[in-house]
Each structure stands twice: as C-alpha cells, then as structure tokens.
Design an enzyme around this catalytic site. Sequence first.
Site, PDB file in Angstrom:
ATOM      1  N   SER A 127       0.588  -1.256  -0.205  1.00 22.64           N
ATOM      2  CA  SER A 127      -0.099  -0.155   0.449  1.00 22.64           C
ATOM      3  C   SER A 127       0.568   1.408  -0.482  1.00 22.64           C
ATOM      4  O   SER A 127       0.474   2.502   0.177  1.00 22.64           O
ATOM      5  CB  SER A 127      -0.563  -0.028   1.421  1.00 22.64           C
ATOM      6  OG  SER A 127      -1.587  -1.235   1.136  1.00 22.64           O
ATOM      7  N   LYS A 134      -3.593   8.582   3.052  1.00 21.53           N
ATOM      8  CA  LYS A 134      -3.142   7.289   3.580  1.00 21.53           C
ATOM      9  C   LYS A 134      -3.905   6.159   2.350  1.00 21.53           C
ATOM     10  O   LYS A 134      -4.183   6.428   1.409  1.00 21.53           O
ATOM     11  CB  LYS A 134      -3.891   7.247   4.977  1.00 21.53           C
ATOM     12  CG  LYS A 134      -3.643   8.332   5.982  1.00 21.53           C
ATOM     13  CD  LYS A 134      -3.816   8.024   7.653  1.00 21.53           C
ATOM     14  CE  LYS A 134      -5.725   8.070   7.444  1.00 21.53           C
ATOM     15  NZ  LYS A 134      -5.014   8.020   9.335  1.00 21.53           N
ATOM     16  N   GLY A 161      -5.607   0.057  -0.303  1.00 20.78           N
ATOM     17  CA  GLY A 161      -5.528  -1.128  -1.364  1.00 20.78           C
ATOM     18  C   GLY A 161      -5.762  -1.689  -0.038  1.00 20.78           C
ATOM     19  O   GLY A 161      -6.180  -3.150  -0.829  1.00 20.78           O
ATOM     20  N   GLU A 162      -5.277  -2.150   0.838  1.00 17.13           N
ATOM     21  CA  GLU A 162      -5.279  -3.395   1.889  1.00 17.13           C
ATOM     22  C   GLU A 162      -6.139  -3.474   2.352  1.00 17.13           C
ATOM     23  O   GLU A 162      -6.732  -4.276   3.319  1.00 17.13           O
ATOM     24  CB  GLU A 162      -3.255  -3.669   1.836  1.00 17.13           C
ATOM     25  CG  GLU A 162      -2.753  -3.787   0.838  1.00 17.13           C
ATOM     26  CD  GLU A 162      -1.317  -4.392   1.338  1.00 17.13           C
ATOM     27  OE1 GLU A 162      -1.316  -5.518   1.396  1.00 17.13           O
ATOM     28  OE2 GLU A 162      -0.249  -3.549   0.945  1.00 17.13           O
TER      29      GLU A 162
END
Lengths: 1125, 177
Positions: A517, A711, A714-715
Amino acid sequence: MNPIGERVRPLDWDARTRGTVPYTADLWRPGHLWGAILRSPHPFAEIVAVDTSLAERLPGVRAVLTAADFPEGIRYLHRGAPLSDRPPLAEDVVRHVGQEVAAVAADTREIAQAARDAIRVRYRVRSAPLTPRASLRPSARRLHTRVTDEPNVAMILHSDWGDVERGRNAGSVVVEGSFVYPSVSHACMEPNTTLAAWHEESGSVELWTSTQAPWFIAKEVSHLLGIPHERVICREVAVGGGFGSKSKASEHEILAAALSRKAGRPVLVELSREEEFGANKPRHRFETRLRTAADDQGVIRLFDADILVDNGSYNHMGTSVMRVGVITLGSMYRPDGATFTSRLVDTATQPGGQFRGYGTPQVSLAVESQVDELADRLGLDPLEMRLRNLGPEFATTLCGYEVTTSRLGDCLRVVRDELGWDAHRAARVPGRGVGVAAGMHGSGAYAYASANRSDAAIDVYADGRVRVRHGSADAGTGQNTILAQIAAGELGVPLDRVEVLSMDSERTPFELGAWSSRGTHMTGFSVGIAARGLADKLRALAALKLGTDAVELRGGRAEADGEGVEIGALVALSEEATPDGRLSNEASYLLTGTEMISQDKDRFNLSPTYAFAAHGAVVDVDRRTGKVRVVDYVAAHDVGRALNPTAVEGQIVGGAAMGIGAALGEELVREGGRVVNTSYLHYAMPRSADLPSLRPVIVNGEDAAGPYGAKSVGEMSIIPPGAAVANAVSDAVGVRITELPITPDKVLVALAEKEGRRRRHHLWRRPGRWWVAVIRSLYPLGLHHVLHRYGTRIGRRRRVGRSTGAPPAAPALSAPGSLAEVAALVSQGAQPVGGATDALVERRREPRPAAVLVSTTGVARMRRITEEGGGLRIGAAVTLTELAEALADSLPFVTEAIRTIASPQIRNSATVGGNLAQEKRCWFFRNGFDCYKRNGATSPCYAVGGDHRFQHAVIDGHRCQAVTPSDLGTVLGAVDADVLLVRGAESRTVPVASLYSGPGELTLGDGEFVGEVVIGEVALARRGAFAKLALYQGDFATASATLSARVDADGRWHDTRVVLGAVAPTPWRALATERALNGTVPTARGLRSLLDAELDRHAHPLPGNGWKLDAVAGLAEEAFERLAR
Amino acid sequence: MGEPAVSGAGAGQPPPIRLTVNGAPVEVRAPGSTTLATVLREQLDLRATKIACERGECGACTVLVGGRPTMACVTPAALVREPVETLEAVADEVTDLRAEFADRGAFQCGFCTPGQLVHGAALTRRADELRESGDLQERVRTELSGNICRCTGYQAITQAVCAVIARRATRMPEGAR
C-alpha cells in the site's frame, strides 16, 4: 480546477474500454516463440534423471531449459540469505506439486506443450509433510536446513509487548479459541505472462511482464541470469490485476528471460489458469490460537497468541507476512500487553506469497471474532465494545507503530448509522444477523533497503503536453491516474494533457513499485515534488518573459497581470530543455521517521501513516441449507484525504468483495499436496449475483504526513470482511464458525450439533452396503496409499503409452446438416457433441480423447421444438437458453432450473443433449486426477478420503463417489420426460431417468446418442418447483430438489415426483415419500419428516458430506413452499 | 445463415472456416476444433477479446454470436454460423456504457472489461425487456454472473449497465439477430 481530490476518469479509459490497451499476451506476434513449463507432479521427490533428448529433437523446439542451465546452487534472492531457498528450476529435489522442473520454447504453443510432455523425469517419490501439524512432528522429513531448532520451522517470532503480567491479572473475562484463515488464490483475471526478448549484442533482456514492481523483477532476473541489473529492461505494459501476487517475481519472468537467451528469439510464457491456481503462491494459511482477556468494563487487557503459518515449500515472503500478521495484536487496540509465539512452518505444498492484507486478515479474524465473543460475555454491544478500545491518535502502539491520525471511531459510528445497526440488533429477525469488524493497515512498509525512497520525473513538451514518469506499475489500482492528477494540479494544466509512463526501466527513475500500500504515499510525494520543481522552473521562465515574479500556472498557461503564455512555449526558453523540445525535472522523495524491518528487533514503525476501517455486514443464514448471504454491507474507511474518491471507493468495494469471497467460499483445496480446485468452476469466488450492493463510505480526513493528506486504502479493505461476516453469522444463528470459509456444510454441521440432531443410517441392517463400508474403512488404513502410489501406475492412462513427442492432432469437428450423417459418424466412433463447450474442455484430461467430434447443431430438425399431441418434442441441439424461453409459461420451474445452470453465455451455446450427456461432476475427476473412474480399478477414488463435502454422493455411492451433474436431467425426471435415442437409422424412447446408469454415465449403446427430449401433454399440466443449493451463481448443484405433482381442485397431490439432484450417482427419486404424498394435501413439515425418514433409510454418506442430507431435505421444503404459493 | 461449416484435421490444409466478423466476411484455415477466441486473436488480430481461463468459466472472452453473448474460448469456430461481434466493433455502439464504466470505476485492471462491455452491450439491446422485468439491478447482476471481475466487486459494473438500460430504448443494430 485542481483535479487533486476530484472524481476523475481513469487516464486511459477510452482505450481500456475499447480493448486497445495491450496486455502482455496481446503483444505476441508470429515469429515469437511460445514457452511451456514442466512442473512436478509430486509433493516431494528426488530427481534421479531428467532426459530432454526427445523434446530437443522435436521439430520446432528452440530451447529446453533445466537446472543445468543455471549456476549450481543459485537461489532466488527474495528476502536474502539465509532465507533464500528457491532454485529457478528444481535441482535434485522437488518440494511441491507444480514446482518448475524444466521449460521449453517452441514455434507454436502446441509444440511447446508436446515438448514439455516429452521430457522424461525419473523421480524417486518420498513422503513429506503436507500440513504444518505434520511438519512439526519430530519424525517429519525436513524440507530444508533451517536456522531454528524445531523441525521444519523456518522462523519463530516470540515477543512480549507491553506489560503482559498486568494485562493477564487485569482481565476478568477470557475467551480462547483457534481460528483458521485458509489458503486463497489471488485469481487475477490476467494469467501471469511474460514476453522476453534477449539482445545478444548488448547482453540485455527486454521484458514485458505482468508485474506490480518491475524493479524486483529486474533484481531477480539479473541475479539468476548473471547479468547486471540495468541490462534487465522492463517495458510498460497493461497489467491485469495483482493484489500483491505480482509485487515480487513469479518465476515465469525468469524462465521467459532464460528461454529467450537460450533460443535467441523472443519468448512468450503465459501461465494457464490451472497453473495460476495450482502452482502460484497463494495467501499463507494461518492457524491462530488466541486468548483474549478483557476487564468488566469491556477494555481489552491482553492478547496471547500461538500462531502456525503454513509457509509452503519455500520462503518467499512468509517471514514478513508472519511478522505483519502478529503486528495485528499490538497495533489497533490498546491492551496492557500482548504476547505471542508464531511459527513459520515448511510444508511440501505450493509456497505462500504476498497477498493484499499481508497476514493481517488472518490474525484479524481471530482478534475481531474474540472482541465479539467478549462483548457477548459482558453483555455489551460489540460495536460499542470496539469504541471503548480505540487507540489514541498521535501515539505509539505496542508493536511500535507511531500512529498519526485515526478516525476509526468515526468509521464505527458510520457503520452503526448507515447499516441501521441498532434497529437490526433490536429486530432479531430469524436467520438474520449483523456483524462488525475493525481494521488497520499501514501506507507502505520499510521492508527493504531503500524502500523509504521514491524517485519520479516529469516532462513538459513544447506542445504543452505533460508526462509523468515513474517506475512503479499500476495493475489496476488507479495509481497512474492519481499521479496524473497530482501533476496536473501542481502544474496547473488540464488533466487531459497529462500522460503517464510507468514501469520502463530505462526511462523512469528509481522506484521499488506498488506493494505494501505504498504507491500513493511514495509516488504521490515523489511526483508532487518533481512537479513542484518543474512548476518552479516554468514560473521562473515565465517571470523572465512576462517581466514579473507574480506568475501563476493555470489552464496550461503561465499567467501574470492578465498576460500569459502557454507553458509549452516556455520550454524553448530553457537552457535545460532538450533540443527536441522537452523540459524535465526529476526528484527524489526520502521518507524519514520509519524503521526498517530487521532480525534484531521486534517493534518497528514501518509506515508513515496508518489507515483504519470498520466494516458492517448484514447476513441472512438459511437454516435449511446453511447458505449465508450478505444482504447489506457498509465499509467505512479513514483514508485521510481521498485523492480520487471514485478510485478509493473502487478499492474499498473491490477489497471488501474479495474479503467476502474468502469469508464465504474461497479456499484452495488440496489432496496429497496437489490443488484440487484449479479452475474458476471449482473455486467459489463471488460472481455478480452473489454480492449485494457494497456501500463504501469515505470518512474524510486529512493526514499531514501523507501526500495531499492521503493515507492508504488498497489493502485495508480486505482485512475486516472475514470477521465482520463471521460475527454476523454468529449473531444470526448463534453458532460461531472459526474457520473460513463459512460454507453451508460448516453452518449446518454446527447447527445440528447445537440442536443435538443426528442422523442414523442403520448400516448394520443393510447388507448391500457392507462391502462399500468395508472398502471405505480400509482407505485411511493404507488402501488409499497403495492405490495412489502403485495402482495409478498400471491404469488406463499408462496403457495409452508414453508421448512420442509429436503434438497430438487436433480433433476433426464437423456439423453435418442431416441426422443421418450425424448418426453415421457416431456409428463410426465419432463423439457426438452439441455446442462442444464441455467436450473441448474435458478432452484435455482424457487419456484417449476422440479423434472425431460430430456436432448435432447443424441438423435443422434437431434445433427445433415442436408441439405434438399436446406435448413437446425438443431437439437435442436446442440450446438451454431456447428451452428456458420455450418452457417459461408451461413449466416455469424447469425454466427456473435451467437458468441456474452455468452462465448465460454457456446456455446460449450448450445444448439440451449435451447437458443431459455431460461428464460427471467431481473435482478430482474433472481436474485430472488419475482416479478410479478415469484410470481404472487399480486407482483410488480420491473423494473417499479427500474433500467431498460439496460434490459427492450421500446415497448409493460405490467405488466412484461422483454424481450426475445435470440439473436438467434431474428436473426433467420430475416431469416424466422421455428421451429419444438414435442409433443409425433406428431409434428408441426411454424415460429420462433410465438414461443414467451411474455418475454421469449413460445407458447408451455403441453409436447411440440423444436425439430428442419428449415432454408429454400430461406433464405440461403438472405443477412443480425446483430448489438448488450452489456455492455461487451458476455453479453445479451441491444439492437440488424438484417436486412436481398434478394438484387437484382440493389441493390434493397426485403422481407426485420428488427428485433429488447431486446426492446420488444418478438423480434420486424419493419413492416412498412420493407414495405417501399421493392423494394427500401435503404440508412442508409432513414432507420433511417423510423425506428425512427415507433419506435415513437409504443414505450412506462419507465422513464429511452427511450435512447434504439436511440440506437436500431443506431444499425439498423450500421447493414445497414455492409450489404451494 | 450460411452453409453448415464442416472442417477437419485430415491430411494437408484444413478446410476453410467462413465467418462474418464485425460485419466483414472472413475465411480462415484452422483445424475444426480451433476455438473462436483463437481465430479472433491469432488469425484476425482482434485482441480486445481476452483469454483468462480457456474453459468457458470466466467471461473474459465474451463475444456476440448472432447477437447472443458467447464464450469464444470454448466455441469451436467451425460451429459458428451467425455474425460475430467483438468489442472492436461494439465499442462505438456503447459509448454511453463505456463512459459510465469510466465515471463509476467499473474497471480497475481492465482485463475482464471487454467481456463485461460486450455482454453489457447485449443487455442494453434488450433494454425495454429488462426495464420491465422487475428488479433491474438484481436481473443485471444475475445476467452478468458469467463475467468474473476480481477488482471491482461488480458494484460499479452493475450500476453502469443499469444506468444505461434505464435511459436507453431498445435498439437493434443491423446485423444483430
């Protein structure tokens, strides 16, 4: 308008949606070679000899690679010595099914595959442990020499964080349990593919490869080929999904490069879907034994964990996946202490790899499940309990994370409001439940030297175009678009003038790629810095030209005091500009304040910022079938500031969907170390209709430590779904499933146990089953081993003889225009097919596939449905779509059944005859195991001891446990349909039920085939209903029930048919139940008790599929209710 | 409809396979069992059609045959008698759907997108029927369940197709059905 933070379209949307963006396989051109990889069929074996001579002699073969083509003892670098352990091709031993042993490049795909199959490898098969528990036994074979003292333990992490003693003493409520998160596959839509072109003159190799991180590919290729890093040149190419899997080398890149070097020609290596599932590196399976203690206020005081991580056969990223996993215990909440021992255990199975979430979803399942269990014990609302345990902002956690902003509390409150949490909790609708889970994830990780650095460059051209250059790769994350937004925003140019060049090793500066990420944070900063530097240059040039320092860049122009100049026009004014009109700026971002992972510490601040999320799920649990359906889902994310809200929402929904897939269906099932479900067909990942609308909510924030306040996301989105769903299931039906996926079997078994239900089959009274029972009981006592190890060697497949090397001839396929021609060809041995959708697939696994196929679809009269005598004659070549339409009014339940079969696309091609006559359903058989049914009597039925929960018979199973898969055959049996069988010029008519003699086996004579289905006038007056349990929309039935009857004016049933599908080798009629129902006005309860009694009299389930009896009886009830409506 | 195609892998050159692809007649030579996907990609260079499973299970290879969505990877080219449409031709018909895909985030990696769009195009041609079929979203989700997407969770795809269906009247382009 500054596009940073705006919803803008993906940069290349037009080309992407025209299909003109090339992925690696689209680059193939005549003249390129095709690669094929020979893989180990054994989980563990010594290689005695590899003979490639036959393959090398084959015309069209250009290169054959074995371990001898690489320096002896060389290993993939991965995390570096002493962890490096995997050779590019197996040397003296193979350690998992699917390990690469040799590779071939040839002129055509067919020659390459034939040459691969012509390589002779002599193995000495050895037993080896296939599960972590087996590996830990002192007697287990050691797969590697490891640095720990324990057998097959590649690494142990043991730490006490915080004040463990205080936490232990302060806890007044303790829950304990063991949680399993299975091995799941990334299942990227694009198979892993590399096109490699070796350049002899420069000693360099160009690679077009599906990767998230070209730098790491170059690193491994250069090491294994022994050429300098800069001579491995990755080029930009579209990448079809990564989810972590493509963030490090995936073996095909190296083999393609080495093949190209040896052949002196470009080589395309493209993995098959079977290789993707069976040989690639899936998520590490975690077994987390956890004790969590809380005080009576609901504050968590201690986590105490003992974790086994299945490493598979080689290290890859297992060590860091495990480390990130255990960090979950000390990151999000604020217990007094956390203590853990975690073991990374080698097993002779495919190695685990990097997967979105990286260990966190696995441990999070345990933590977030136990928060709910504690809340339950304390009488607290689980969401409220989480709010009481929030970690503070701008503080250091037990695991060493220096958290900046956190809006987790707001995320939880959003879930409460959006989901209607309190109303759901109050309503207590039977079978419905609500669950929540929270999560946390970093924005990048300092996992490698220089992982805290990112470089980027920006060019502006004389025509005003801007180009961002970065060395990462956008596998679908939207990174390129976000970086274009940043460049456009900083340079004040319209977004449509910005293009992005990524991945290219020669034309982009240093960047480690998209993993952990880190993309938005690292390249967001580096591109921002590069853009601001370029903006400064442009403003300075404009200041000279316009004679003022008050220059603003906007709309692609530099403006001051009402005057302006196109930025492109400034390029020529710069001394730095290239003669062809390009002004560039390259910049480097160095992240400070994070700490690199090392072996001598156990606490690190890995990431500059941390993202948070709370997910809430509403589920309906069908108590009759065990099926769990998510009906509403809210995912609230603290992402700082969303740089492109549409892209952020896409990451949230996509990750949540993938997490729900793992929660409810996905799992790589292995038998003897080999993956059984190596196809989408058998891998129960969600299809469109299996998911509800997932509702993403961006909880807006701003984190000063992130680029433009952002921030990661994706994960983060894949972490909470497992526990959110498990918690909702527990809320719905009061059973806690601790091992994902929560498939119907687990739910029904748990419910039966809770309710004290047990079926008794009285086998001692049924001598006809004794022999089968004895054989089954011998399987685990050595019979399976003997048949598998030795019996398979003398089976049918072996008798076919070894490959002579030449590619097998493609079968002839014809579609004659007359029935007589079809019949003549079938009489001569041709295989009759309809649309051939199943036949083309199945023949790949046949030891002796038919040389000639003849399709019925050319015969006009076989393509028709005709009315005759009040009934219907349906030609065998009528497609399922056509039949469904034709019966929609007269037999709607048959139409309904047809519409559950496969997909609309398949139903548009697949024919009635083909469906009725299709091969049996069994994932061992269909995925090429040399089983009893395929290979003959000396081979085992792998279902007896293997995973038989969903597909196999519970009634009448004999040597083969498979079932007839045709839903159509089942439902047509319930309307007394007949089939007309044709042989030569003759024909005969039999009831559809007597078409089947065994699992997918037909009573057809030689040269005979299905010509027509006949539905009588009486049948059309029937009422009926069909109910099916499937693991996903379009899957074969796990079980089905069809009821049909003539219902008179008083509601009495006559000529009742109760036909159960996928529970016995052939569609199974519950004759006693039918008889008892005739002449009565049945009730659901009455039907159920009759059917339960009949099933108990006849069933002989395997150890793991008895639940299907409950499920099929439940389906019959469901069908009854539909019919009664 | 032309003559039923007959082809085989006897000695020498396989008999020709005659197809109509994106409105143009084409003739290729390939063994009879060669799949439509292989013919499109390798002989006709139409590479919008993707191969992801080669088993008819994922929908990435979806093309229209006689206007009907079909898995090109398990369809023998020799059995194709009706006109074939691929994304290369369909793209201009569904500019609105493509724009909805872009605006809603209906693709990420884009590999399944050609199949989704081709199938979506077939659904938009049935707009009137689908609009009247009750819960449009549920219907579209079921219809598109043969097209696997690993990135998007299907949400945006469903919404994009529904949005276009909601505002489009059924139209039948020439050559379809």
